[in-house]
Motif scaffolding. Sequence first.
Motif, PDB file in Angstrom:
ATOM      1  N   TRP A 102      56.681 -42.591  57.535  1.00 36.35           N
ATOM      2  CA  TRP A 102      56.083 -41.345  58.025  1.00 36.35           C
ATOM      3  C   TRP A 102      57.023 -40.563  58.941  1.00 36.35           C
ATOM      4  O   TRP A 102      57.004 -39.350  58.966  1.00 36.35           O
ATOM      5  CB  TRP A 102      54.733 -41.635  58.706  1.00 36.35           C
ATOM      6  CG  TRP A 102      54.848 -42.379  60.000  1.00 36.35           C
ATOM      7  CD1 TRP A 102      54.880 -43.728  60.159  1.00 36.35           C
ATOM      8  CD2 TRP A 102      54.993 -41.817  61.297  1.00 36.35           C
ATOM      9  NE1 TRP A 102      55.021 -44.047  61.472  1.00 36.35           N
ATOM     10  CE2 TRP A 102      55.091 -42.896  62.202  1.00 36.35           C
ATOM     11  CE3 TRP A 102      55.048 -40.520  61.799  1.00 36.35           C
ATOM     12  CZ2 TRP A 102      55.248 -42.710  63.573  1.00 36.35           C
ATOM     13  CZ3 TRP A 102      55.198 -40.332  63.167  1.00 36.35           C
ATOM     14  CH2 TRP A 102      55.292 -41.418  64.037  1.00 36.35           C
TER      15      TRP A 102
ATOM     16  N   GLU B  25      46.556 -46.470  59.712  1.00 34.92           N
ATOM     17  CA  GLU B  25      46.718 -47.924  59.820  1.00 34.92           C
ATOM     18  C   GLU B  25      45.558 -48.687  59.186  1.00 34.92           C
ATOM     19  O   GLU B  25      45.571 -49.910  59.142  1.00 34.92           O
ATOM     20  CB  GLU B  25      46.932 -48.334  61.276  1.00 34.92           C
ATOM     21  CG  GLU B  25      45.821 -47.929  62.187  1.00 34.92           C
ATOM     22  CD  GLU B  25      46.281 -47.797  63.638  1.00 34.92           C
ATOM     23  OE1 GLU B  25      45.737 -48.517  64.445  1.00 34.92           O
ATOM     24  OE2 GLU B  25      47.190 -47.004  63.942  1.00 34.92           O
TER      25      GLU B  25
ATOM     26  N   ALA C 247      44.540 -47.516  56.067  1.00 32.90           N
ATOM     27  CA  ALA C 247      44.602 -47.065  54.678  1.00 32.90           C
ATOM     28  C   ALA C 247      44.661 -48.254  53.733  1.00 32.90           C
ATOM     29  O   ALA C 247      45.295 -49.270  54.027  1.00 32.90           O
ATOM     30  CB  ALA C 247      45.822 -46.176  54.476  1.00 32.90           C
TER      31      ALA C 247
ATOM     32  N   GLY D 290      49.771 -46.885  53.751  1.00 38.84           N
ATOM     33  CA  GLY D 290      49.601 -46.472  55.142  1.00 38.84           C
ATOM     34  C   GLY D 290      50.902 -46.044  55.820  1.00 38.84           C
ATOM     35  O   GLY D 290      50.940 -45.000  56.468  1.00 38.84           O
ATOM     36  N   PRO D 291      51.964 -46.820  55.678  1.00 41.64           N
ATOM     37  CA  PRO D 291      53.157 -46.543  56.485  1.00 41.64           C
ATOM     38  C   PRO D 291      53.791 -45.182  56.214  1.00 41.64           C
ATOM     39  O   PRO D 291      54.608 -44.730  57.001  1.00 41.64           O
ATOM     40  CB  PRO D 291      54.133 -47.657  56.093  1.00 41.64           C
ATOM     41  CG  PRO D 291      53.330 -48.677  55.391  1.00 41.64           C
ATOM     42  CD  PRO D 291      52.111 -48.012  54.850  1.00 41.64           C
TER      43      PRO D 291
ATOM     44  N   ARG E 122      45.683 -54.343  69.858  1.00 43.34           N
ATOM     45  CA  ARG E 122      45.170 -53.671  68.660  1.00 43.34           C
ATOM     46  C   ARG E 122      45.522 -54.449  67.392  1.00 43.34           C
ATOM     47  O   ARG E 122      44.721 -54.553  66.469  1.00 43.34           O
ATOM     48  CB  ARG E 122      45.733 -52.244  68.552  1.00 43.34           C
ATOM     49  CG  ARG E 122      45.051 -51.320  69.567  1.00 43.34           C
ATOM     50  CD  ARG E 122      45.560 -49.905  69.422  1.00 43.34           C
ATOM     51  NE  ARG E 122      45.222 -49.330  68.122  1.00 43.34           N
ATOM     52  CZ  ARG E 122      45.683 -48.174  67.691  1.00 43.34           C
ATOM     53  NH1 ARG E 122      46.525 -47.480  68.447  1.00 43.34           N
ATOM     54  NH2 ARG E 122      45.337 -47.707  66.512  1.00 43.34           N
TER      55      ARG E 122
ATOM     56  N   LEU F  56      49.565 -52.328  56.007  1.00 41.12           N
ATOM     57  CA  LEU F  56      48.700 -51.734  57.034  1.00 41.12           C
ATOM     58  C   LEU F  56      49.328 -51.857  58.413  1.00 41.12           C
ATOM     59  O   LEU F  56      49.230 -50.962  59.243  1.00 41.12           O
ATOM     60  CB  LEU F  56      47.346 -52.443  57.082  1.00 41.12           C
ATOM     61  CG  LEU F  56      46.520 -52.418  55.810  1.00 41.12           C
ATOM     62  CD1 LEU F  56      45.133 -52.937  56.099  1.00 41.12           C
ATOM     63  CD2 LEU F  56      46.451 -50.991  55.274  1.00 41.12           C
TER      64      LEU F  56
ATOM     65  N   ARG G 291      52.467 -49.516  59.969  1.00 39.51           N
ATOM     66  CA  ARG G 291      52.254 -48.200  60.538  1.00 39.51           C
ATOM     67  C   ARG G 291      51.745 -48.266  61.982  1.00 39.51           C
ATOM     68  O   ARG G 291      51.643 -47.257  62.644  1.00 39.51           O
ATOM     69  CB  ARG G 291      51.234 -47.473  59.649  1.00 39.51           C
ATOM     70  CG  ARG G 291      50.855 -46.069  60.035  1.00 39.51           C
ATOM     71  CD  ARG G 291      52.082 -45.146  60.037  1.00 39.51           C
ATOM     72  NE  ARG G 291      51.694 -43.743  60.108  1.00 39.51           N
ATOM     73  CZ  ARG G 291      51.323 -43.130  61.225  1.00 39.51           C
ATOM     74  NH1 ARG G 291      51.285 -43.786  62.354  1.00 39.51           N
ATOM     75  NH2 ARG G 291      51.000 -41.847  61.199  1.00 39.51           N
ATOM     76  N   MET G 292      51.381 -49.490  62.455  1.00 38.99           N
ATOM     77  CA  MET G 292      50.741 -49.569  63.773  1.00 38.99           C
ATOM     78  C   MET G 292      51.780 -49.443  64.897  1.00 38.99           C
ATOM     79  O   MET G 292      52.906 -49.926  64.787  1.00 38.99           O
ATOM     80  CB  MET G 292      49.945 -50.864  63.878  1.00 38.99           C
ATOM     81  CG  MET G 292      48.725 -50.826  62.933  1.00 38.99           C
ATOM     82  SD  MET G 292      47.651 -52.260  63.115  1.00 38.99           S
ATOM     83  CE  MET G 292      46.888 -51.883  64.708  1.00 38.99           C
ATOM     84  N   PRO G 293      51.410 -48.800  65.973  1.00 41.60           N
ATOM     85  CA  PRO G 293      52.343 -48.560  67.080  1.00 41.60           C
ATOM     86  C   PRO G 293      52.934 -49.864  67.615  1.00 41.60           C
ATOM     87  O   PRO G 293      52.204 -50.854  67.804  1.00 41.60           O
ATOM     88  CB  PRO G 293      51.467 -47.878  68.138  1.00 41.60           C
ATOM     89  CG  PRO G 293      50.296 -47.313  67.399  1.00 41.60           C
ATOM     90  CD  PRO G 293      50.074 -48.224  66.233  1.00 41.60           C
TER      91      PRO G 293
END
Lengths: 336, 336, 336, 336
Positions: C276, C303, C305, C309-310, D15, D51, D54-56
């Motif tokens: 992204w 996150e 999806a 997602g990424p 998270r 998934l 994409r997470m921070p």
Amino acid sequence: MIIIMNRPTDRQIERIMAKLAQKGIETYQLKSGGKTIIAVTDHTAVEHAELFERMPGVEKVVAVSKPFKLASREFRREDTQVAVKNVIFGAKEIPVIAGPCAVESYEQLHQTAIAVKQAGARMLRGGAYKPRTSPYSFQGLEKEGLEILQAVGRETGLPVITEVTDTRAVELVADYADMLQIGARNMQNFALLKEVAQIKKPVLLKRGVSATVEEWLMAAEYIMVGGNEAVVLCERGIRSFETYTRNTLDLSVVPLIKHLSHFPIIVDPSHGTGKWRLVGPMAKAAVAAGADGLLIEVHPWPEDALSDGPQSLTPANFNQLMQELADIAQAVGRNI
Amino acid sequence: MIIIMNRPTDRQIERIMAKLAQKGIETYQLKSGGKTIIAVTDHTAVEHAELFERMPGVEKVVAVSKPFKLASREFRREDTQVAVKNVIFGAKEIPVIAGPCAVESYEQLHQTAIAVKQAGARMLRGGAYKPRTSPYSFQGLEKEGLEILQAVGRETGLPVITEVTDTRAVELVADYADMLQIGARNMQNFALLKEVAQIKKPVLLKRGVSATVEEWLMAAEYIMVGGNEAVVLCERGIRSFETYTRNTLDLSVVPLIKHLSHFPIIVDPSHGTGKWRLVGPMAKAAVAAGADGLLIEVHPWPEDALSDGPQSLTPANFNQLMQELADIAQAVGRNI
Amino acid sequence: MIIIMNRPTDRQIERIMAKLAQKGIETYQLKSGGKTIIAVTDHTAVEHAELFERMPGVEKVVAVSKPFKLASREFRREDTQVAVKNVIFGAKEIPVIAGPCAVESYEQLHQTAIAVKQAGARMLRGGAYKPRTSPYSFQGLEKEGLEILQAVGRETGLPVITEVTDTRAVELVADYADMLQIGARNMQNFALLKEVAQIKKPVLLKRGVSATVEEWLMAAEYIMVGGNEAVVLCERGIRSFETYTRNTLDLSVVPLIKHLSHFPIIVDPSHGTGKWRLVGPMAKAAVAAGADGLLIEVHPWPEDALSDGPQSLTPANFNQLMQELADIAQAVGRNI
Amino acid sequence: MIIIMNRPTDRQIERIMAKLAQKGIETYQLKSGGKTIIAVTDHTAVEHAELFERMPGVEKVVAVSKPFKLASREFRREDTQVAVKNVIFGAKEIPVIAGPCAVESYEQLHQTAIAVKQAGARMLRGGAYKPRTSPYSFQGLEKEGLEILQAVGRETGLPVITEVTDTRAVELVADYADMLQIGARNMQNFALLKEVAQIKKPVLLKRGVSATVEEWLMAAEYIMVGGNEAVVLCERGIRSFETYTRNTLDLSVVPLIKHLSHFPIIVDPSHGTGKWRLVGPMAKAAVAAGADGLLIEVHPWPEDALSDGPQSLTPANFNQLMQELADIAQAVGRNI
């Protein structure tokens, strides 16, 4: 060279013809279906091809002659044989070069040399100057490595080969080694090619990791044009999208090179796969495809190797492989 | 580094642990679902990764740290700015380097320099040592080319850049040029990288034609580790299966390099496409993607160029492009 | 077609000429320097080229005409415009298609559609049939996904596009969607191409992950020959050796396609990079290079999806990007 | 699955952990040198990997398990044998499948079948539905081709194989053929894979031209998961930058597939090289590397073939090759 023009104006054709005339090149012209085709007889024209591509009205320029001359099969019909002391590449016998990726110590090299000689290897390899992706990785023992290599070569009677990576080191390396290796990363290091062209030692020219067969033969042409005809080519894997293997070993170049050129070609299945489990099957495949030799990494303690451990065979693996290779060689009318 | 073992025996785990202990590396172990996972804290461990891949029971070794340190964004948070005389790479202004592929004559270079300066170029390029696929192609004017380049640079007030291809020529080239270029074919010529690391001139490091971003940054690391921090990276197209273009210009590395590293990155759309028609659109795209500069081939008479004619712009083409680029630069908050 | 023969015998030339005569093809012959060159005027000859390659004495067969006819710029000089309801591809305005990779629920798609419309997107995307590398990954909601897509499209007034992957589903998908997408994996699924050629809906034809520009245009030719001229091409990244990015986005095809063909071309920077962070810069680069549209993945909660997602933007990311794109579009004389 | 976080905040870790907990996945956590490493035990976790990317705070997600299960060597230790009537793939004997690229007429196929059977071929190939890059090229005789193939197969007693390219044709093709071929272009035509998974005929699954080994095995997984375990893999060359050969035949996958999977693997040197001169050497190499079979194009009059003439052997070439192959097979302890 053939120049294909798409619906050119008369003026555009004239400019092409004038430029060809100015170079003293004879031409033939042909019009058909909106295309004008200009065929050129001069064999040196291939060097000028790119000039014409930019000219107005030109759609495509096609080379008719191959760009390599001295390296081509047309230049020399019979196979070139390259002798490294008593070892011949390009003859019925298929020499195997074996040894560690890098010379690490006298003990390591000596132990390896004894073992590979016993198993049937005809030459010893070992890097003294190592091209490494990381500046933090082991860079080789340099001059000390050359001395060890020469000493072990003499003790075992095996001719030795090692890589040269710097124009300034060519003379030094040639003093110690019986054959010089140009590595994949230096296949288009033209300064280095010109330098090895001037020494009196045979050269092993590895294929660049993304070099076409044509670029590879042009690199050989640099050496031959410079005065050194003792070139052996070595396929060692090309870069593809596949990540399971370190490189993609392109064995089809073995028969292809034999068709296009007169040089001997050998195969390095160790770098070509990067995985010791695949070295044996690919070594056998290379011999079946017609290779004139093999370059195989052997390390007495692969898991302690300072470079390329995962692709090295143990002496025991190597010994077994040599027996299997003998059968394949015989099946294609050769011997190891 | 993480070592993943698949259904290992106790003995296999012990051997791994012993080897890690011997290197003084602290470890954490985790078993789950037949896998044993050994995580290693030492940041230098990445250099040893390959040793473990060959050990019995090991399925995969995964690097946690990136292999480049000094070149990484983590090492230096702010953007590095590289000054070549009064030209700054990595600042708000986007410098354009222009000039012919090869220096052919004083007249050719002088005429080009006047034209590109007027159009807004900030630096002058011109090759004196040309790496050419064919030994029969024009190899550059060598020292005479350097002299012409320096003279024209002084007359026009444009800093000059030229390629160096041989360790033995580094000092000489550095005497004449304001910036040294390492070409794509030499990106992993480590002897050359070590040599330019020791001079006090900025270096333009082109991406190898099949180099990964990681390998490219490792090449920059060689220069930085050797003592020269003035490195500008240059994307110039990679080798793919597509044949319409000479190379595949990979613009995604512009934002990627900015994320991974602190070095400025510029783009060469001339080599990157090999077709003059595509140079303009790709130059604009590069600026929109965030490039810190451009390297563009301009030749007063492209159809007579001794190298790379088909990818050169005429001065008129170049002048128009510079005006279009100004608008794009403004749209991304910069200027040219 | 040009047939190049290397030192052929008279008999070999006769056989070639006889075969050409038998097909009623007119020829011109030219001998020079050991080569015999036979040029052929018939434009359909390209289909027979491979027959001649196998004939004795033939060295190379070169196509003079391009293999695509209806898809070529020569066939149609002006740009083709493709209308999807009130959205036009190939005009001054650059439409952006946005939405999630897969339709997951009414709520997810509805929330996305509202957000992207507000930000300026002109069309809505969402997959109902997902081609997934793993049989264990989410395969799409199928018919239910089509129903949600159509409903949300109607509510928001956005035309909708979705992928079709099976000849048996073409009619069904065409009932629900305003534009059909042929995905990269199906670019050479010729049965599918022939089927979409027969419906009256516009088609978005993505470039295959290792398709040359020529193969891509030949796929468009299949659709056009079958009766459907409403084709929009979409570059979405090709497979290279680089692993940092999911694919290598080849933006040079934007100006290249405009040179070779009359079809509009759009760019998908989401699949093209797989990250992204790179989507924004590459979207801007695509517009600067001349793209006629963009296809961008947006997900309200990337996150969570169920696929890709990424590479998805959040609505907030997308909104900001659209403002930046407007500036770039203006700089190239267009608008978004 | 291992999630590597770079200097994450506590909130970012929380998270991730919450999302894992929500899926009921057990985790282990480890902090070291600024990195937080979260290892996950659940084997289905690989499907969720993207998934987390994409997470921070997440730098990288590494799969520990391989994505293929049923296709893996871990799932089945012993080699799978696939029977096509009386022909067994994966046993000591190495079956050779031969025949023309396309069925053109009864006479052509019959003459070929007689010849290849006499030379030792065990199965007959011939395409009825031909995937062709150009819509203007011969597309196959379709149903008539199937009828000829079945008739000639019965007359000669050779089991027959042909390609299926459309979900709608699977049943029909299965009525006529003893084995169904999924071609390279359809390796990721998942609708087609699901369809052939449900029939009771063995499937030959060719590797896609740019498919990784992992993607290939995932395609096999689709068929096996769908209920059909009779899968034979076929390497037929991948796309690389080299243009002398039509594809780059990647023989290293032969030992690699045998290591990773239990399926038999055969090699197609005809498509793999595209040049008849290279077919013989590469066929021999394939057998030496451990291939379980060969797929070779033979045409009675290659220069009149309606497709792929340049890569077809004549019956005489084929006969000689079979004798040479017998020697290689014997050298690796097998027979042909």
